[in-house]
Write an enzyme that holds these catalytic residues in place. Structure first.
Site, mmCIF file in Angstrom:
data_model
loop_
_atom_site.group_PDB
_atom_site.id
_atom_site.type_symbol
_atom_site.label_atom_id
_atom_site.label_comp_id
_atom_site.label_asym_id
_atom_site.label_seq_id
_atom_site.Cartn_x
_atom_site.Cartn_y
_atom_site.Cartn_z
ATOM 1 N N ARG A 273 -0.871 1.471 4.681
ATOM 2 C CA ARG A 273 -0.622 2.064 3.362
ATOM 3 C C ARG A 273 -1.735 3.079 3.123
ATOM 4 O O ARG A 273 -2.915 2.768 3.290
ATOM 5 C CB ARG A 273 -0.630 1.017 2.249
ATOM 6 C CG ARG A 273 -0.601 1.654 0.867
ATOM 7 C CD ARG A 273 -0.473 0.647 -0.245
ATOM 8 N NE ARG A 273 0.852 0.046 -0.265
ATOM 9 C CZ ARG A 273 1.265 -0.798 -1.217
ATOM 10 N NH1 ARG A 273 0.445 -1.122 -2.211
ATOM 11 N NH2 ARG A 273 2.474 -1.311 -1.180
ATOM 12 N N LYS B 188 -17.904 7.466 6.848
ATOM 13 C CA LYS B 188 -18.863 8.292 7.612
ATOM 14 C C LYS B 188 -18.223 9.604 8.038
ATOM 15 O O LYS B 188 -18.819 10.405 8.741
ATOM 16 C CB LYS B 188 -19.311 7.533 8.874
ATOM 17 C CG LYS B 188 -20.011 6.233 8.618
ATOM 18 C CD LYS B 188 -20.379 5.605 9.969
ATOM 19 C CE LYS B 188 -20.541 4.104 9.853
ATOM 20 N NZ LYS B 188 -20.503 3.454 11.178
ATOM 21 N N ARG C 97 1.340 -7.812 -2.886
ATOM 22 C CA ARG C 97 2.557 -8.295 -2.247
ATOM 23 C C ARG C 97 2.728 -7.818 -0.805
ATOM 24 O O ARG C 97 2.989 -8.610 0.104
ATOM 25 C CB ARG C 97 3.798 -7.842 -3.042
ATOM 26 C CG ARG C 97 4.124 -8.677 -4.228
ATOM 27 C CD ARG C 97 4.700 -7.805 -5.323
ATOM 28 N NE ARG C 97 3.617 -6.980 -5.843
ATOM 29 C CZ ARG C 97 2.804 -7.377 -6.814
ATOM 30 N NH1 ARG C 97 3.000 -8.519 -7.387
ATOM 31 N NH2 ARG C 97 1.792 -6.613 -7.211
ATOM 32 N N THR C 98 2.618 -6.507 -0.599
ATOM 33 C CA THR C 98 2.958 -5.964 0.721
ATOM 34 C C THR C 98 1.988 -6.482 1.777
ATOM 35 O O THR C 98 2.394 -6.975 2.834
ATOM 36 C CB THR C 98 2.943 -4.429 0.670
ATOM 37 O OG1 THR C 98 3.707 -4.007 -0.455
ATOM 38 C CG2 THR C 98 3.509 -3.830 1.937
ATOM 39 N N HIS D 53 8.493 3.846 0.800
ATOM 40 C CA HIS D 53 8.008 2.462 0.955
ATOM 41 C C HIS D 53 9.167 1.681 1.591
ATOM 42 O O HIS D 53 9.794 0.834 0.971
ATOM 43 C CB HIS D 53 7.647 1.909 -0.423
ATOM 44 C CG HIS D 53 6.864 0.631 -0.412
ATOM 45 N ND1 HIS D 53 6.642 -0.123 0.723
ATOM 46 C CD2 HIS D 53 6.238 -0.038 -1.430
ATOM 47 C CE1 HIS D 53 5.924 -1.190 0.393
ATOM 48 N NE2 HIS D 53 5.673 -1.159 -0.904
HETATM 49 N N1 CP Z 1 5.690 -3.883 -4.422
HETATM 50 C C1 CP Z 1 4.496 -3.582 -3.882
HETATM 51 O O1 CP Z 1 4.365 -2.664 -3.051
HETATM 52 O O2 CP Z 1 3.461 -4.349 -4.344
HETATM 53 P P1 CP Z 1 1.958 -4.237 -3.884
HETATM 54 O O3 CP Z 1 1.447 -2.877 -4.337
HETATM 55 O O4 CP Z 1 1.234 -5.373 -4.543
HETATM 56 O O5 CP Z 1 1.913 -4.317 -2.385
#
Ligand code: CP
Length: 310
Positions: free
Chosen positions: A106, A85, A56-57, A134
């Site tokens: 992320r 590396k 999603r993100t 998040h």
């Molecule tokens: N909600 C969310 O962060 O989903 P993903 O891990 O698929 O990005």
């Protein structure tokens, strides 16, 4: 909008109530007047650096950028980068900033997004740093709550599941503290909210309650925010097995509880076994809509930090 250009989105705690409202208002504009913004970010490049899996993100950020006329650079997987590396995260992001106008990252380490923001001059958006925060998910969670409940003010929210490792809960509870909520934290005792998050909420005078079951509280709730048990963050697999399947929401379970008619159930997704598909067709379920709200919300954040909207 001067405060937004080049701003990093690292922790939801960095945003005042009025600023949260500004993001939600801009997202609303993006959703309603979408055709007016097709070239807004023409010539701008987004780098998505995902050192942990995501559907999603990552895809909603990439789709948002492309819908606004911008482009995206990315790597297929962390194993295909020079990190294998031995290149440090710090060096990697200093290189990437020369290729793009904005970075979304992320990473499995808490604090990694802040470190990235300290190293580069382009705006950095935290797409999840370990079990910590998040924040862009939080903006879309708030957007979904506001859209489906009609307000963010004075709601009773039940957070259910893995509250220890669930970074979306940490960010969302912090953001909701601006809106006079009542919060119920429902989890196995080993997965309770970290003390420092609870202490912060209590210091702000928020009514917070911790318990292990929905029964006795379900009828008070306007929103249930259900979360997956985060298997990948357990140090000891035996501890995961003890709590695996602790909660299973389904149509039958919800119909067997006393709940408000206009209860809404959110989940950041992905789900595993904590939420049955039978729930999807109930009027309570808004989690697919929630995931789709990632587009206008992330469009808003990208345009704001790139200084493209007033
Ligand atoms: N909600 C969310 O962060 O989903 P993903 O891990 O698929 O990005």
């Amino acid at each position: 909008m001067g405060i937004w250009k080049n701003r990093d989105i690292i922790s939801i705690g960095d945003f005042a109530k009025e600023e949260i409202r500004q993001v939600l208002d801009t997202a609303r504009k993006m959703e309603v007047e979408t055709q007016n913004f097709a070239s807004l970010l023409k010539g701008k490049v987004l780098a998505t650096l995902f050192f942990e899996p995501s559907t999603r993100t990552r895809l909603s950020f990439e789709a948002a950028m492309k819908r606004l006329g911008g482009s995206v650079i990315s790597f297929a997987e962390p194993g295909s980068t020079s990190v294998v590396k031995g290149e440090s995260l710090s060096d990697s992001v200093r290189i990437v900033e020369g290729y793009c106008d904005v970075i979304v990252i992320r990473h499995f380490l808490e604090g990694s997004a802040r470190l990235t923001a300290d190293r580069v001059n382009v705006p950095v958006l935290n797409a999840g740093d370990g079990a910590n925060q998040h924040p862009t998910q939080t903006f879309l969670d708030l957007y979904t709550i506001q859209k489906t409940k009609g307000t963010l003010e004075g709601l009773s929210i039940g957070f259910l599941g893995d509250l220890k490792y669930g970074r979306t809960v940490h960010s969302l509870s912090n953001a909701l503290s601006h809106f006079a909520p009542e919060m119920y934290f429902i989890s196995p005792s080993s997965l309770r909210m970290p003390r420092y998050f609870m202490d912060e909420l209590k210091q702000k005078g928020i009514q917070c309650y911790e318990q292990e079951s929905l029964s006795g509280v379900s009828e008070r709730l306007d929103v249930i925010y259900c979360t997956r048990i985060q298997k990948e963050r357990f140090v000891d697999p035996v501890e995961y097995e003890k709590v695996r399947g602790a909660y299973r929401l389904s149509r039958v379970v919800i119909e067997g509880l006393k709940v408000k008619k206009d209860l809404k159930i959110l989940h950041p997704l992905p789900r595993v076994d904590e939420m049955d598909e039978s729930l999807d067709t109930t009027e309570y379920a808004v989690y697919f809509q929630q995931a789709h709200n990632g587009i206008p919300v992330r469009e808003a954040l990208l345009t704001m930090v790139l200084g493209a909207v007033e």
